[in-house]
Design an enzyme around this catalytic site. Sequence first.
Site, mmCIF file in Angstrom:
data_model
loop_
_atom_site.group_PDB
_atom_site.id
_atom_site.type_symbol
_atom_site.label_atom_id
_atom_site.label_comp_id
_atom_site.label_asym_id
_atom_site.label_seq_id
_atom_site.Cartn_x
_atom_site.Cartn_y
_atom_site.Cartn_z
ATOM 1 N N SER A 160 0.799 -1.227 0.000
ATOM 2 C CA SER A 160 0.000 0.000 0.000
ATOM 3 C C SER A 160 0.833 1.279 0.000
ATOM 4 O O SER A 160 0.321 2.340 -0.335
ATOM 5 C CB SER A 160 -0.945 0.015 1.201
ATOM 6 O OG SER A 160 -0.229 0.139 2.412
ATOM 7 N N LYS B 231 0.494 4.668 6.743
ATOM 8 C CA LYS B 231 -0.010 5.461 5.622
ATOM 9 C C LYS B 231 0.616 6.855 5.691
ATOM 10 O O LYS B 231 1.295 7.214 6.646
ATOM 11 C CB LYS B 231 -1.534 5.598 5.671
ATOM 12 C CG LYS B 231 -2.320 4.297 5.760
ATOM 13 C CD LYS B 231 -2.279 3.489 4.481
ATOM 14 C CE LYS B 231 -3.114 2.211 4.623
ATOM 15 N NZ LYS B 231 -2.910 1.307 3.457
#
Length: 284
Positions: free
Chosen positions: A71, A141
């Site tokens: 990701s 993230k």
Amino acid sequence: MGNPAQTDDPVAGGGSPPDDGDRTDGTRGRRQARQQRSFWKEFPFLIGIALLLALLIKTFLLQAFSIPSNSMQNTLQIGDRVLVDKLTPWFGSEPERGEVVVFRDPDNWLRDEPTAEPNALQKALSFVGLMPSADEKDLIKRVVGVAGDTVECVGTGPLKVNGKALDEPYVFAGNTPCSTEEQNGRGGQFKVTVPKGKIWVMGDHRQDSADSRYHQDSPGQGFVPVDDVVGRAVVIAWPLNRWDTLPVPDTFDQRGLSAAATVAPGALALTAAVPAVLWRRRRR
């Protein structure tokens, strides 16, 4: 009377005295034996101190985390080990735009993800910080919005923060900054204003990251509480050929990116009333 009988028993005082070299060797041997015994007695204490220091460093300073997914490509690759700064949050520092942060799963985002069960040794070593965290409920993230920001994705992008388009060279090659497709039945289009005490996060691999965009129907509406942030990832520490720092990209320093301060209507009314009051007082 005759002379006393001589004896070969050195304890009795007879015979030749031991050679000085033999005495020195014996003393040295006893000293070495005592040093060895002293080392092995102190060794468990030294190990305990080392483990305590490792635990304190992991709790208050730095902690290693292993990257389990795609990701954050190409910024982070599967298997990378990153060091996370856990010290600054203790002094009230909060996540800022552009930082790569590790945070605890806020709304069971990982419910559909398989998790590997670490063995007892891995758990123990990760507990004291000698191995990357074995807690697979942590995510990593990039922060793109903080409290008060309006974050927006229309079509394929660009991503906008407070109306300013971001230049995002860190986005995975071939990806668009915003996504039109759905993941798990959720769309990637949005326009949100980040509440106080929350952040909005996105992965750098935009078409392979189940981030804030895809959790807008969860209780937290995709926002991550600041209190759930473990710390900021500052360095890729392993493998050595991947060693690098993780600075804030320049696009987050552009002028006018910060949200304008909101003035309450009451304050506006009071400000407007001041000149009128002064004018009336002057006439009187």
